[in-house]
Design a protein around this motif. Structure first.
Motif, PDB file in Angstrom:
ATOM      1  N   LEU A 316       0.805  -1.209   0.000  1.00  0.00           N
ATOM      2  CA  LEU A 316       0.000   0.000   0.000  1.00  0.00           C
ATOM      3  C   LEU A 316       0.848   1.273   0.000  1.00  0.00           C
ATOM      4  CD1 LEU A 316      -2.590   1.681   0.406  1.00  0.00           C
ATOM      5  CD2 LEU A 316      -2.415   1.178   2.861  1.00  0.00           C
ATOM      6  N   SER A 317       1.921   1.284   0.773  1.00  0.00           N
ATOM      7  CA  SER A 317       2.625   2.538   1.056  1.00  0.00           C
ATOM      8  C   SER A 317       3.247   3.170  -0.177  1.00  0.00           C
ATOM      9  CB  SER A 317       3.681   2.308   2.130  1.00  0.00           C
ATOM     10  OG  SER A 317       3.075   1.935   3.351  1.00  0.00           O
ATOM     11  N   TRP A 318       3.899   2.374  -1.026  1.00  0.00           N
ATOM     12  CA  TRP A 318       4.531   2.991  -2.189  1.00  0.00           C
ATOM     13  C   TRP A 318       3.479   3.521  -3.156  1.00  0.00           C
ATOM     14  CZ3 TRP A 318       3.899   1.554  -7.260  1.00  0.00           C
ATOM     15  CH2 TRP A 318       3.466   0.264  -7.549  1.00  0.00           C
ATOM     16  N   LYS A 319       2.324   2.847  -3.208  1.00  0.00           N
ATOM     17  CA  LYS A 319       1.250   3.311  -4.091  1.00  0.00           C
ATOM     18  C   LYS A 319       0.632   4.607  -3.571  1.00  0.00           C
ATOM     19  CE  LYS A 319       0.301  -1.445  -5.459  1.00  0.00           C
ATOM     20  NZ  LYS A 319      -0.591  -2.618  -5.382  1.00  0.00           N
ATOM     21  N   LEU A 320       0.371   4.653  -2.275  1.00  0.00           N
ATOM     22  CA  LEU A 320      -0.213   5.850  -1.693  1.00  0.00           C
ATOM     23  C   LEU A 320       0.765   7.023  -1.788  1.00  0.00           C
ATOM     24  CD1 LEU A 320      -2.491   7.242  -0.240  1.00  0.00           C
ATOM     25  CD2 LEU A 320      -1.678   6.256   1.920  1.00  0.00           C
ATOM     26  N   ALA A 321       2.054   6.754  -1.565  1.00  0.00           N
ATOM     27  CA  ALA A 321       3.056   7.818  -1.688  1.00  0.00           C
ATOM     28  C   ALA A 321       3.099   8.361  -3.113  1.00  0.00           C
ATOM     29  CB  ALA A 321       4.429   7.303  -1.277  1.00  0.00           C
ATOM     30  N   SER A 322       2.964   7.475  -4.097  1.00  0.00           N
ATOM     31  CA  SER A 322       2.972   7.907  -5.497  1.00  0.00           C
ATOM     32  C   SER A 322       1.797   8.821  -5.783  1.00  0.00           C
ATOM     33  CB  SER A 322       2.918   6.683  -6.430  1.00  0.00           C
ATOM     34  OG  SER A 322       4.041   5.854  -6.259  1.00  0.00           O
ATOM     35  N   VAL A 323       0.633   8.494  -5.230  1.00  0.00           N
ATOM     36  CA  VAL A 323      -0.552   9.324  -5.422  1.00  0.00           C
ATOM     37  C   VAL A 323      -0.378  10.669  -4.725  1.00  0.00           C
ATOM     38  CG1 VAL A 323      -3.030   9.514  -4.916  1.00  0.00           C
ATOM     39  CG2 VAL A 323      -2.089   7.347  -5.753  1.00  0.00           C
ATOM     40  N   VAL A 324       0.119  10.653  -3.499  1.00  0.00           N
ATOM     41  CA  VAL A 324       0.310  11.891  -2.745  1.00  0.00           C
ATOM     42  C   VAL A 324       1.250  12.838  -3.481  1.00  0.00           C
ATOM     43  CG1 VAL A 324       1.307  12.865  -0.634  1.00  0.00           C
ATOM     44  CG2 VAL A 324      -0.219  10.883  -0.493  1.00  0.00           C
ATOM     45  N   HIS A 325       2.321  12.294  -4.068  1.00  0.00           N
ATOM     46  CA  HIS A 325       3.318  13.128  -4.742  1.00  0.00           C
ATOM     47  C   HIS A 325       2.944  13.465  -6.184  1.00  0.00           C
ATOM     48  CE1 HIS A 325       6.054  13.181  -1.436  1.00  0.00           C
ATOM     49  NE2 HIS A 325       6.280  11.881  -1.454  1.00  0.00           N
ATOM     50  N   GLY A 326       1.834  12.916  -6.662  1.00  0.00           N
ATOM     51  CA  GLY A 326       1.407  13.239  -8.015  1.00  0.00           C
ATOM     52  C   GLY A 326       2.105  12.462  -9.102  1.00  0.00           C
ATOM     53  N   SER A 327       2.835  11.393  -8.757  1.00  0.00           N
ATOM     54  CA  SER A 327       3.482  10.579  -9.786  1.00  0.00           C
ATOM     55  C   SER A 327       2.599   9.411 -10.215  1.00  0.00           C
ATOM     56  CB  SER A 327       4.844  10.060  -9.288  1.00  0.00           C
ATOM     57  OG  SER A 327       4.685   9.246  -8.143  1.00  0.00           O
ATOM     58  N   ALA A 328       1.380   9.356  -9.711  1.00  0.00           N
ATOM     59  CA  ALA A 328       0.420   8.333 -10.134  1.00  0.00           C
ATOM     60  C   ALA A 328      -0.982   8.860  -9.902  1.00  0.00           C
ATOM     61  CB  ALA A 328       0.630   7.029  -9.367  1.00  0.00           C
ATOM     62  N   ASP A 329      -1.902   8.408 -10.735  1.00  0.00           N
ATOM     63  CA  ASP A 329      -3.304   8.744 -10.549  1.00  0.00           C
ATOM     64  C   ASP A 329      -3.858   7.945  -9.373  1.00  0.00           C
ATOM     65  OD1 ASP A 329      -5.745  10.116 -11.877  1.00  0.00           O
ATOM     66  OD2 ASP A 329      -6.416   8.056 -11.525  1.00  0.00           O
ATOM     67  N   GLU A 330      -4.917   8.454  -8.772  1.00  0.00           N
ATOM     68  CA  GLU A 330      -5.537   7.779  -7.630  1.00  0.00           C
ATOM     69  C   GLU A 330      -5.979   6.357  -7.960  1.00  0.00           C
ATOM     70  OE1 GLU A 330      -9.510   8.509  -4.965  1.00  0.00           O
ATOM     71  OE2 GLU A 330      -8.330  10.288  -5.494  1.00  0.00           O
ATOM     72  N   SER A 331      -6.226   6.078  -9.231  1.00  0.00           N
ATOM     73  CA  SER A 331      -6.664   4.732  -9.621  1.00  0.00           C
ATOM     74  C   SER A 331      -5.607   3.673  -9.324  1.00  0.00           C
ATOM     75  CB  SER A 331      -7.028   4.701 -11.101  1.00  0.00           C
ATOM     76  OG  SER A 331      -5.908   5.061 -11.902  1.00  0.00           O
ATOM     77  N   LEU A 332      -4.346   4.094  -9.128  1.00  0.00           N
ATOM     78  CA  LEU A 332      -3.312   3.121  -8.760  1.00  0.00           C
ATOM     79  C   LEU A 332      -3.686   2.389  -7.482  1.00  0.00           C
ATOM     80  CD1 LEU A 332      -0.430   1.937  -9.224  1.00  0.00           C
ATOM     81  CD2 LEU A 332       0.434   3.806  -7.803  1.00  0.00           C
ATOM     82  N   LEU A 333      -4.398   3.066  -6.577  1.00  0.00           N
ATOM     83  CA  LEU A 333      -4.760   2.454  -5.292  1.00  0.00           C
ATOM     84  C   LEU A 333      -5.741   1.298  -5.461  1.00  0.00           C
ATOM     85  CD1 LEU A 333      -5.094   5.659  -3.097  1.00  0.00           C
ATOM     86  CD2 LEU A 333      -3.230   3.996  -3.090  1.00  0.00           C
ATOM     87  N   ASP A 334      -6.439   1.233  -6.605  1.00  0.00           N
ATOM     88  CA  ASP A 334      -7.333   0.101  -6.838  1.00  0.00           C
ATOM     89  C   ASP A 334      -6.552  -1.203  -6.926  1.00  0.00           C
ATOM     90  OD1 ASP A 334      -9.493   1.809  -6.856  1.00  0.00           O
ATOM     91  OD2 ASP A 334      -9.492   2.041  -9.034  1.00  0.00           O
ATOM     92  N   GLU A 568      -5.476   7.526 -26.134  1.00  0.00           N
ATOM     93  CA  GLU A 568      -5.309   6.321 -25.328  1.00  0.00           C
ATOM     94  C   GLU A 568      -5.600   6.617 -23.865  1.00  0.00           C
ATOM     95  OE1 GLU A 568      -2.262   3.184 -26.563  1.00  0.00           O
ATOM     96  OE2 GLU A 568      -1.250   5.096 -26.771  1.00  0.00           O
ATOM     97  N   ASN A 569      -6.199   5.666 -23.190  1.00  0.00           N
ATOM     98  CA  ASN A 569      -6.467   5.790 -21.763  1.00  0.00           C
ATOM     99  C   ASN A 569      -5.502   4.888 -21.026  1.00  0.00           C
ATOM    100  OD1 ASN A 569      -7.440   5.978 -19.233  1.00  0.00           O
ATOM    101  ND2 ASN A 569      -9.350   4.907 -19.620  1.00  0.00           N
ATOM    102  N   HIS A 570      -4.668   5.480 -20.160  1.00  0.00           N
ATOM    103  CA  HIS A 570      -3.639   4.688 -19.481  1.00  0.00           C
ATOM    104  C   HIS A 570      -3.878   4.616 -17.987  1.00  0.00           C
ATOM    105  CE1 HIS A 570      -1.391   4.180 -23.111  1.00  0.00           C
ATOM    106  NE2 HIS A 570      -1.374   5.497 -23.313  1.00  0.00           N
ATOM    107  N   ALA A 571      -5.131   4.647 -17.561  1.00  0.00           N
ATOM    108  CA  ALA A 571      -5.430   4.425 -16.149  1.00  0.00           C
ATOM    109  C   ALA A 571      -5.052   3.000 -15.799  1.00  0.00           C
ATOM    110  CB  ALA A 571      -6.915   4.660 -15.884  1.00  0.00           C
ATOM    111  N   VAL A 572      -4.769   2.752 -14.527  1.00  0.00           N
ATOM    112  CA  VAL A 572      -4.403   1.407 -14.093  1.00  0.00           C
ATOM    113  C   VAL A 572      -5.541   0.449 -14.382  1.00  0.00           C
ATOM    114  CG1 VAL A 572      -3.802  -0.006 -12.118  1.00  0.00           C
ATOM    115  CG2 VAL A 572      -2.904   2.300 -12.313  1.00  0.00           C
ATOM    116  N   PRO A 573      -5.272  -0.674 -15.045  1.00  0.00           N
ATOM    117  CA  PRO A 573      -6.339  -1.635 -15.324  1.00  0.00           C
ATOM    118  C   PRO A 573      -6.965  -2.144 -14.037  1.00  0.00           C
ATOM    119  CG  PRO A 573      -4.310  -2.165 -16.525  1.00  0.00           C
ATOM    120  CD  PRO A 573      -3.970  -1.107 -15.525  1.00  0.00           C
ATOM    121  N   THR A 574      -8.239  -2.389 -14.039  1.00  0.00           N
ATOM    122  CA  THR A 574      -8.911  -2.941 -12.870  1.00  0.00           C
ATOM    123  C   THR A 574      -8.788  -4.448 -12.872  1.00  0.00           C
ATOM    124  OG1 THR A 574     -11.002  -3.030 -14.066  1.00  0.00           O
ATOM    125  CG2 THR A 574     -10.557  -1.052 -12.765  1.00  0.00           C
TER     126      THR A 574
END
Length: 576
Positions: A316-334, A568-574
């Motif tokens: 969880l932590s590296w994903k949440l940190a990526s979202v907080v810092h703006g290097s990933a969209d919130e969808s990464l947390l899915d 192209e849509n590059h959101a994290v696949p569900t």
């Protein structure tokens, strides 16, 4: 960067509730990635009684990546065997077999959770996070842009705290889970008694001992303290506070089960508990996330609880940190739920079987087991396969995320189910640190990669085309990626000898080629490794690693979401 070498904390703080091993791991991993963290716990202070004891191989690798292993490893007892006894006879001894799961830590470390928490608290403090004891979460509101938490201090003072995210690591009775309305689904089963006591006997301390007697099953697990064992009784679980009676009961059963003389001192701690086998179907709801026992509780039969919770927190932590810092969209947390819920489900199945095996109340089953193990003992290949199966499940070394949304096939057009074929040596979703201590000691390349995995970033290993080695622009797209993704992805050029190189690529010298061979890294190829040490994607000369990052939802820190190609849509696949 701060003077301590970690990224400067930024963004709204993350509130972590619960300062056990899971909460401490989450706080540490978030903080060393530059996330502001507040860590609270309703207890008045650190726990003083023992709980979790077993720390398995993958967790030891994780502690090494976190920088806390040296504070834990010397204080534990290494266990490499599992010995079964029945009515005075030794039936069989299973040994550790890690041949198909290479690791630098081929054992289980028995170390008191009190010690583990002490080491993790010190590590978190080095990252600027101190536990706030006596602070209880009484309620919260997720308003979309953040989480408004209501906190009650030990002196009765109340506080409203605004957090960007809330991480519930507050155990089986989680306040966070209950307020979110997420119910633990499953069953409760047997009641067991456990006690910690000094036992005077000549049983080997590098083994867990299982004893079947006419009056039930007993287990013994060694502590690192001289003569101290954790004792477990699955049949007689009455306890009215008479420690001497508990000691006599265990003494009789151990003597009967092993056929050896034994004396058990009065236990220092006794607990009677009912085994729960429950979990939640989702580990995230809005800006609130759950980890460890707050999300799944199960039998302690195989010692998986703390280990699984620590792995939850790291995932969880590296994903949440990526979202907080703006290097990933919130969808990464899915992907957190998509990757960790299947782990919890598989764990419930395996621990249910382990529970039935440990208690083994049927006389007929016990007789069958004796006959089976007599046969297995005489057929070495069969015994070895059983040992490998046990190690694969218990150690978590066999766990991978190849079926998850962050494992990309080598060919982007390939079906996701083929992701495991992306490089025969290290498939997408596989653990990168698959090396023995001996091989790591002999290989400069492996030593460099192990050191790299201790950093909190993504890692891109790029091997130049041997025909162009030394030429300008030899690293091609990876060099440009190093510039674009500075602070998010570290690019390491895997080369056979040290030399100077212009540009942002940092050389990783692999003089004997062992690292490249073990990882399946061909000339002109690249391998992308996640911050938690699992492979995400690989490619060759014609593939663009930047495209893989975009497909994974990773972008340069602080930049708006970008698309590799228009439309192209590059959101994290569900999941699914």
């Amino acid at each position: 960067m701060t003077t301590e070498g970690r990224p400067r904390a930024a963004g709204a703080p993350v509130l972590v509730v619960g300062a056990g091993p899971v909460g401490l791991t989450a706080a540490h991993e978030l903080a060393r990635r530059g996330v502001r963290v507040r860590l609270v716990d309703a207890a008045p202070g650190p726990a003083t009684t023992s709980r979790a004891l077993a720390t398995h191989a993958r967790t030891l690798e994780t502690y090494d990546q976190m920088g806390v292993l040296d504070d834990v490893l010397p204080r534990g007892q290494q266990v490499e065997h599992f010995t079964l006894h029945q009515n005075g006879r030794r039936l069989i001894r299973f040994d550790t077999d890690y041949r198909k799961l290479p690791t630098r830590y081929p054992f289980t470390l028995m170390v008191d959770q009190v010690i583990t928490e002490e080491a993790l608290r010190a590590a978190a403090a080095r990252q600027g996070v101190e536990v706030e004891w006596g602070v209880r979460l009484t309620g919260f509101t997720d308003h979309g842009a953040g989480v408004r938490a209501e906190l009650e201090h030990a002196d009765g003072r109340t506080e409203t705290f605004e957090a960007g995210w809330l991480v519930g690591c507050d155990g089986g009775h989680s306040t966070v889970r209950k307020q979110l309305g997420l119910k633990l689904v499953g069953e409760s089963s047997e009641t067991w008694l456990i006690a910690d006591a000094v036992v005077h006997c000549d049983l080997p301390r590098d083994s867990i001992h299982w004893m079947r007697t006419p009056t039930g099953t007993v287990m013994m697990v060694p502590f690192p303290d001289p003569g101290k064992w954790r004792l477990l009784d699955t049949a007689e679980v009455s306890y009215g506070g008479d420690d001497a009676a508990v000691a006599r009961r265990f003494e009789h059963k151990i003597r009967t089960g092993t056929g050896r003389e034994v004396r058990v001192e009065d236990p220092t701690w006794v607990s009677v508990f009912t085994i729960q086998q429950r979990m939640i179907p989702s580990m995230r709801k809005g800006r609130c996330l759950l980890a460890g026992d707050a999300a799944h509780v199960h039998s302690p039969a195989s010692g998986q609880g703390m280990n699984t919770g620590v792995q939850d927190a790291v995932n969880l932590s590296w994903k949440l940190a990526s979202v907080v810092h703006g290097s990933a969209d919130e969808s990464l947390l899915d992907s957190y739920t998509a990757e960790r819920v299947p782990v919890g489900a598989a764990l419930l199945k395996s621990t249910k079987f382990a529970t039935l095996l440990v208690q083994l109340r049927s006389r007929y089953a016990a007789a069958a087991l004796r006959a089976l193990f007599t046969f297995v003992r005489s057929v070495h290949p069969l015994k070895s396969r059983i040992e490998q199966k046990i190690m694969g499940g218990m150690s978590a070394l066999g766990l991978g995320y190849g079926d998850g949304p962050l494992a990309l096939a080598a060919d982007e057009g390939a079906d996701r189910r083929n992701a495991r074929a992306a490089g025969a040596s290290l498939p997408a979703g596989g653990r990168a640190s698959r090396v023995t201590a001996r091989r790591a000691a002999e290989s400069a390349g492996w030593r460099e990669l192990i050191e790299e995995l201790r950093r909190p970033d993504w890692t891109l290993l790029a091997r130049p085309d041997t025909d162009r080695a030394g030429a300008a622009g030899e690293f091609g797209p990876p060099a440009e990626l190093a510039r674009t993704y500075r602070g998010v992805v570290r690019v390491r050029g895997v080369v056979p000898r040290a030399r100077s190189v212009d540009g942002p690529v940092i050389l990783l010298v692999d003089p004997d080629g062992r690292l490249g061979a073990d990882l399946g890294l061909e000339p002109g190829g690249w391998l992308l490794i996640r911050p938690d040490g699992y492979a995400a994607a690989s490619g060759g000369r014609a593939d663009a690693p930047e495209r893989a990052l975009a497909m994974l939802g990773i972008r340069p820190a602080g930049r708006p979401d970008r698309q590799v190609e228009e439309g192209e849509n590059h959101a994290v696949p569900t999941a699914g």
